[in-house]
Scaffold this motif. Structure first.
Motif, PDB file in Angstrom:
ATOM      1  N   GLU A 159       0.822  -1.205   0.000  1.00 17.90           N
ATOM      2  CA  GLU A 159       0.000   0.000   0.000  1.00 17.90           C
ATOM      3  C   GLU A 159       0.862   1.263   0.000  1.00 17.90           C
ATOM      4  O   GLU A 159       0.512   2.256  -0.640  1.00 17.90           O
ATOM      5  CB  GLU A 159      -0.924  -0.012   1.213  1.00 17.90           C
ATOM      6  CG  GLU A 159      -2.006  -1.081   1.154  1.00 17.90           C
ATOM      7  CD  GLU A 159      -2.809  -1.140   2.438  1.00 17.90           C
ATOM      8  OE1 GLU A 159      -3.942  -1.659   2.402  1.00 17.90           O
ATOM      9  OE2 GLU A 159      -2.302  -0.679   3.496  1.00 17.90           O
ATOM     10  N   LEU A 163       0.799   4.264  -2.752  1.00 14.47           N
ATOM     11  CA  LEU A 163       0.643   5.678  -2.425  1.00 14.47           C
ATOM     12  C   LEU A 163       1.759   6.506  -3.049  1.00 14.47           C
ATOM     13  O   LEU A 163       1.516   7.590  -3.599  1.00 14.47           O
ATOM     14  CB  LEU A 163       0.626   5.868  -0.914  1.00 14.47           C
ATOM     15  CG  LEU A 163      -0.586   5.311  -0.148  1.00 14.47           C
ATOM     16  CD1 LEU A 163      -0.393   5.509   1.346  1.00 14.47           C
ATOM     17  CD2 LEU A 163      -1.856   5.982  -0.609  1.00 14.47           C
ATOM     18  N   PHE A 167       1.368   9.467  -5.865  1.00 14.69           N
ATOM     19  CA  PHE A 167       1.909  10.801  -5.615  1.00 14.69           C
ATOM     20  C   PHE A 167       2.944  11.175  -6.673  1.00 14.69           C
ATOM     21  O   PHE A 167       2.985  12.317  -7.143  1.00 14.69           O
ATOM     22  CB  PHE A 167       2.532  10.850  -4.226  1.00 14.69           C
ATOM     23  CG  PHE A 167       2.960  12.227  -3.803  1.00 14.69           C
ATOM     24  CD1 PHE A 167       2.023  13.198  -3.496  1.00 14.69           C
ATOM     25  CD2 PHE A 167       4.304  12.555  -3.716  1.00 14.69           C
ATOM     26  CE1 PHE A 167       2.413  14.463  -3.106  1.00 14.69           C
ATOM     27  CE2 PHE A 167       4.705  13.821  -3.337  1.00 14.69           C
ATOM     28  CZ  PHE A 167       3.751  14.780  -3.031  1.00 14.69           C
ATOM     29  N   CYS A 268      -5.241   8.117  -3.595  1.00 19.92           N
ATOM     30  CA  CYS A 268      -4.530   7.876  -2.328  1.00 19.92           C
ATOM     31  C   CYS A 268      -5.449   7.970  -1.122  1.00 19.92           C
ATOM     32  O   CYS A 268      -4.988   7.831   0.018  1.00 19.92           O
ATOM     33  CB  CYS A 268      -3.404   8.894  -2.149  1.00 19.92           C
ATOM     34  SG  CYS A 268      -2.117   8.855  -3.397  1.00 19.92           S
TER      35      CYS A 268
END
Length: 313
Positions: A159, A163, A167, A268
């Motif tokens: 995870e 993320l 980003f 996210c």
């Protein structure tokens, strides 16, 4: 096709100046070289008329000052820039007022000692429009959004990688200036404590009322013994103004970029909320006094609003 796999060291301080010769940067070499050239020129001009000892005595303080300016630092700032900022601060006016035009002279009938003339306070923000965009004058417009947060440490490695990938995808899609601002502001619990105490009297069971009063007492003690802060994450998108009608186009581009960032960061689990004019005005007002509690949005007047008293005359 062959790929270059050489390793390049990147310093932790990304603003560190590049080293040109040894451990000296171009700025340091310029200061040292300028000092040496000055001393050499002075010696060539007066060296035949003055003894070598006198030249050394005069040149030593100048050389020491040049070396200190080149390698000295004060609070992480190079000494030459620190002294330049000190001189600029000393020469700048200390009495500033928020007037866009020149400050008029006081009338002649005022019998007062002549003091320093105030100067206009020049701020990067010219004002806040009705749509919440900040007018930066020649620098364009800026849109401000408040972004929620996610707990990165509590996520699994997969995870976390997801993320970071999302980003990074947003960073790679940037087409203009963007800023991520993390600020801390004081939290005022007086309204929450008052609401708990008022609602506790209307609870149907005495045990619930007692628990509510105990919780309000805990919050009051917590607020009295500690400085309560909350973190606020802001995303600022800036767009330049080009042409006569460039303000509307820049505002549209800023809002479109902010909407795109909201959609990408939504993967996210982040939500971006565009701040309206009152929220932006309160944000700018709180930046002038960060230690004070934030002003309620209903107490902030919009541009062009008439400020009236809350009670009749």
């Amino acid at each position: 096709m062959t790929w270059d796999t050489s390793v390049a060291r990147i310093p932790a301080d990304v603003e560190q100046a590049d080293k040109i010769l040894g451990s000296f940067s171009a700025r340091q070499l310029a200061i040292l070289g300028g000092t040496g050239l000055l001393l050499y020129s002075a010696y060539m001009a007066v060296g035949e008329q003055v003894s070598l000892i006198v030249c050394a005595v005069v040149a030593l303080p100048i050389a020491v000052v040049g070396i200190l300016l080149a390698i000295g630092q004060h609070d992480g700032v190079s000494l030459d820039r620190y002294l330049l900022a000190a001189v600029r601060h000393q020469q700048s006016p200390k009495h500033l007022v928020s007037m866009p035009e020149d400050i008029p002279m006081p009338p002649t009938w005022i019998a007062a000692t002549a003091g320093p003339q105030p100067a206009p306070l020049k701020l990067p923000a010219r004002g806040v429009a009705g749509d919440g965009l900040i007018d930066l004058g020649p620098d364009g417009v800026a849109a401000v959004a408040e972004v929620s947060t996610v707990s990165f440490a509590l996520r699994t490695p997969d995870e976390q990688d997801a993320l970071v990938a999302v980003f990074g995808r947003w960073l790679n899609s940037l087409s203009g200036p963007a800023q991520i601002l993390v600020r801390a502001e004081r939290v005022d619990l007086s309204d929450t404590i008052g609401a708990l105490e008022d609602n506790a009297r209307r609870l149907p069971h005495p045990a619930l009322a007692g628990a509510a009063l105990e919780h309000s007492a805990f919050l009051a003690d917590l607020s009295a013994c500690h400085d309560l802060l909350r973190r606020q994450v802001l995303l600022i998108i800036r767009e330049p103004v080009v042409g006569t009608n460039g303000r509307d186009a820049a505002a549209a581009r800023a809002l479109r970029r902010l909407d795109e960032a909201s959609r990408v960061l939504g993967a996210c689990g982040l939500t971006a909320r565009l701040l309206d004019a009152r929220a932006v005005g309160g944000l700018l007002a709180s930046c002038f006094d960060p230690s004070a509690p934030a002003l309620p949005e209903e107490e902030i007047a919009l541009p062009g609003e008439v400020i009236t008293r809350g009670e009749p005359w």
